[in-house]
Design a protein around this motif. Structure first.
Motif, PDB file in Angstrom:
ATOM      1  N   VAL A  12      -1.343  -2.063  13.689  1.00  0.00           N
ATOM      2  CA  VAL A  12      -1.384  -3.520  13.662  1.00  0.00           C
ATOM      3  C   VAL A  12      -2.395  -4.019  14.686  1.00  0.00           C
ATOM      4  N   GLU A  13      -3.328  -4.844  14.223  1.00  0.00           N
ATOM      5  CA  GLU A  13      -4.309  -5.437  15.135  1.00  0.00           C
ATOM      6  C   GLU A  13      -3.854  -6.817  15.609  1.00  0.00           C
ATOM      7  N   SER A  14      -3.258  -7.589  14.701  1.00  0.00           N
ATOM      8  CA  SER A  14      -2.738  -8.912  15.063  1.00  0.00           C
ATOM      9  C   SER A  14      -1.647  -9.285  14.072  1.00  0.00           C
ATOM     10  N   VAL A  15      -0.823 -10.268  14.445  1.00  0.00           N
ATOM     11  CA  VAL A  15       0.247 -10.736  13.567  1.00  0.00           C
ATOM     12  C   VAL A  15       0.143 -12.242  13.399  1.00  0.00           C
ATOM     13  N   GLY A  16       0.666 -12.731  12.287  1.00  0.00           N
ATOM     14  CA  GLY A  16       0.645 -14.158  11.999  1.00  0.00           C
ATOM     15  C   GLY A  16       1.808 -14.889  12.639  1.00  0.00           C
ATOM     16  N   GLU A  17       1.736 -16.196  12.530  1.00  0.00           N
ATOM     17  CA  GLU A  17       2.767 -17.060  13.071  1.00  0.00           C
ATOM     18  C   GLU A  17       4.120 -16.731  12.450  1.00  0.00           C
ATOM     19  N   GLY A  18       5.132 -16.622  13.266  1.00  0.00           N
ATOM     20  CA  GLY A  18       6.487 -16.369  12.798  1.00  0.00           C
ATOM     21  C   GLY A  18       6.840 -14.898  12.646  1.00  0.00           C
ATOM     22  N   VAL A  19       5.874 -13.996  12.778  1.00  0.00           N
ATOM     23  CA  VAL A  19       6.162 -12.565  12.669  1.00  0.00           C
ATOM     24  C   VAL A  19       6.712 -12.087  14.004  1.00  0.00           C
ATOM     25  N   PRO A  30       1.753   0.544   5.314  1.00  0.00           N
ATOM     26  CA  PRO A  30       1.779  -0.489   4.271  1.00  0.00           C
ATOM     27  C   PRO A  30       1.978   0.146   2.897  1.00  0.00           C
ATOM     28  N   ILE A  31       2.997  -0.301   2.183  1.00  0.00           N
ATOM     29  CA  ILE A  31       3.265   0.216   0.843  1.00  0.00           C
ATOM     30  C   ILE A  31       3.509  -0.953  -0.107  1.00  0.00           C
ATOM     31  N   PHE A  32       3.390  -0.709  -1.400  1.00  0.00           N
ATOM     32  CA  PHE A  32       3.495  -1.781  -2.389  1.00  0.00           C
ATOM     33  C   PHE A  32       4.924  -2.135  -2.764  1.00  0.00           C
ATOM     34  N   THR A  33       5.909  -1.455  -2.227  1.00  0.00           N
ATOM     35  CA  THR A  33       7.310  -1.796  -2.490  1.00  0.00           C
ATOM     36  C   THR A  33       7.985  -2.152  -1.167  1.00  0.00           C
ATOM     37  N   GLY A  34       7.529  -3.227  -0.556  1.00  0.00           N
ATOM     38  CA  GLY A  34       8.080  -3.660   0.717  1.00  0.00           C
ATOM     39  C   GLY A  34       9.478  -4.228   0.574  1.00  0.00           C
ATOM     40  N   GLU A  35      10.063  -4.625   1.702  1.00  0.00           N
ATOM     41  CA  GLU A  35      11.406  -5.185   1.712  1.00  0.00           C
ATOM     42  C   GLU A  35      11.432  -6.433   2.581  1.00  0.00           C
ATOM     43  N   CYS A  36      11.901  -7.546   2.006  1.00  0.00           N
ATOM     44  CA  CYS A  36      11.992  -8.790   2.776  1.00  0.00           C
ATOM     45  C   CYS A  36      13.185  -8.756   3.725  1.00  0.00           C
ATOM     46  N   GLY A  37      14.210  -7.963   3.363  1.00  0.00           N
ATOM     47  CA  GLY A  37      15.401  -7.853   4.192  1.00  0.00           C
ATOM     48  C   GLY A  37      16.470  -8.887   3.900  1.00  0.00           C
ATOM     49  N   GLY A  60      -3.069 -12.055  -6.749  1.00  0.00           N
ATOM     50  CA  GLY A  60      -4.349 -11.792  -6.104  1.00  0.00           C
ATOM     51  C   GLY A  60      -4.448 -12.339  -4.699  1.00  0.00           C
ATOM     52  N   GLY A  61      -3.356 -12.922  -4.201  1.00  0.00           N
ATOM     53  CA  GLY A  61      -3.366 -13.503  -2.871  1.00  0.00           C
ATOM     54  C   GLY A  61      -2.073 -13.232  -2.140  1.00  0.00           C
ATOM     55  N   MET A  62      -1.898 -13.912  -1.036  1.00  0.00           N
ATOM     56  CA  MET A  62      -0.695 -13.731  -0.233  1.00  0.00           C
ATOM     57  C   MET A  62       0.491 -14.410  -0.917  1.00  0.00           C
ATOM     58  N   ILE A  63       1.683 -13.924  -0.658  1.00  0.00           N
ATOM     59  CA  ILE A  63       2.885 -14.366  -1.344  1.00  0.00           C
ATOM     60  C   ILE A  63       3.168 -15.852  -1.159  1.00  0.00           C
ATOM     61  N   HIS A  64       3.074 -16.360   0.057  1.00  0.00           N
ATOM     62  CA  HIS A  64       3.524 -17.724   0.319  1.00  0.00           C
ATOM     63  C   HIS A  64       2.567 -18.814  -0.146  1.00  0.00           C
ATOM     64  N   SER A  87      -9.843  -0.484   2.406  1.00  0.00           N
ATOM     65  CA  SER A  87     -10.679  -1.349   3.230  1.00  0.00           C
ATOM     66  C   SER A  87     -10.511  -0.941   4.688  1.00  0.00           C
ATOM     67  N   GLU A  88     -11.469  -1.323   5.488  1.00  0.00           N
ATOM     68  CA  GLU A  88     -11.373  -0.994   6.922  1.00  0.00           C
ATOM     69  C   GLU A  88     -10.238  -1.778   7.572  1.00  0.00           C
ATOM     70  N   TYR A  89     -10.071  -3.048   7.172  1.00  0.00           N
ATOM     71  CA  TYR A  89      -8.992  -3.900   7.636  1.00  0.00           C
ATOM     72  C   TYR A  89      -8.337  -4.536   6.420  1.00  0.00           C
ATOM     73  N   THR A  90      -7.045  -4.825   6.524  1.00  0.00           N
ATOM     74  CA  THR A  90      -6.369  -5.514   5.442  1.00  0.00           C
ATOM     75  C   THR A  90      -5.381  -6.517   6.006  1.00  0.00           C
ATOM     76  N   VAL A  91      -4.850  -7.370   5.157  1.00  0.00           N
ATOM     77  CA  VAL A  91      -3.850  -8.356   5.533  1.00  0.00           C
ATOM     78  C   VAL A  91      -2.662  -8.148   4.614  1.00  0.00           C
ATOM     79  N   VAL A  92      -1.478  -7.940   5.182  1.00  0.00           N
ATOM     80  CA  VAL A  92      -0.286  -7.682   4.379  1.00  0.00           C
ATOM     81  C   VAL A  92       0.883  -8.521   4.866  1.00  0.00           C
ATOM     82  N   HIS A  93       1.870  -8.696   4.009  1.00  0.00           N
ATOM     83  CA  HIS A  93       3.128  -9.336   4.376  1.00  0.00           C
ATOM     84  C   HIS A  93       3.865  -8.384   5.322  1.00  0.00           C
ATOM     85  N   SER A  94       4.568  -8.896   6.297  1.00  0.00           N
ATOM     86  CA  SER A  94       5.232  -8.035   7.282  1.00  0.00           C
ATOM     87  C   SER A  94       6.326  -7.160   6.686  1.00  0.00           C
ATOM     88  N   GLY A  95       6.866  -7.537   5.497  1.00  0.00           N
ATOM     89  CA  GLY A  95       7.907  -6.741   4.861  1.00  0.00           C
ATOM     90  C   GLY A  95       7.388  -5.424   4.355  1.00  0.00           C
TER      91      GLY A  95
END
Length: 95
Positions: A12-19, A30-37, A60-64, A87-95
């Motif tokens: 992890v290089e950085s996290v978004g607000e609320g993480v 990072p996997i394609f079957t994450g869990e929101c909890g 094609g974009g972020m969930i929210h 990719s060298e860097y990516t952006v994923v949902h924390s789940g």
């Protein structure tokens, strides 16, 4: 265009607000079957098909907000399975 890749290892290089469950420097998978909890599937011991992070090859974009976090020359590049790990860097949902 779309950045493919659906499983990886990274740091992890950085996290978004609320993480709150991740911080810079954490090692992640990072996997394609994450869990929101929070959804019934995440609370079940019989399924990992999270209602929020369910496999969706059309997304094609972020969930929210549905927006891409990738671009080239000002034009968006779509995400793939919520991970885009070729990719060298990516952006994923924390789940």
């Amino acid at each position: 265009p779309r950045i493919f890749g659906h499983e990886a290892g990274g740091i992890v290089e950085s996290v978004g607000e609320g993480v709150t469950d991740l911080q810079p420097g954490d090692h992640v998978l990072p996997i394609f079957t994450g869990e929101c909890g929070d959804c019934p599937h995440c609370h079940s011991e019989e399924s990992n098909m999270c209602d929020l992070l369910r496999i969706n090859t059309e997304r094609g974009g972020m969930i929210h907000d549905g927006e891409s976090r990738f671009s080239i020359n000002g034009k968006p590049i779509h995400h793939f399975l919520g991970t885009s790990t070729f990719s060298e860097y990516t952006v994923v949902h924390s789940g």
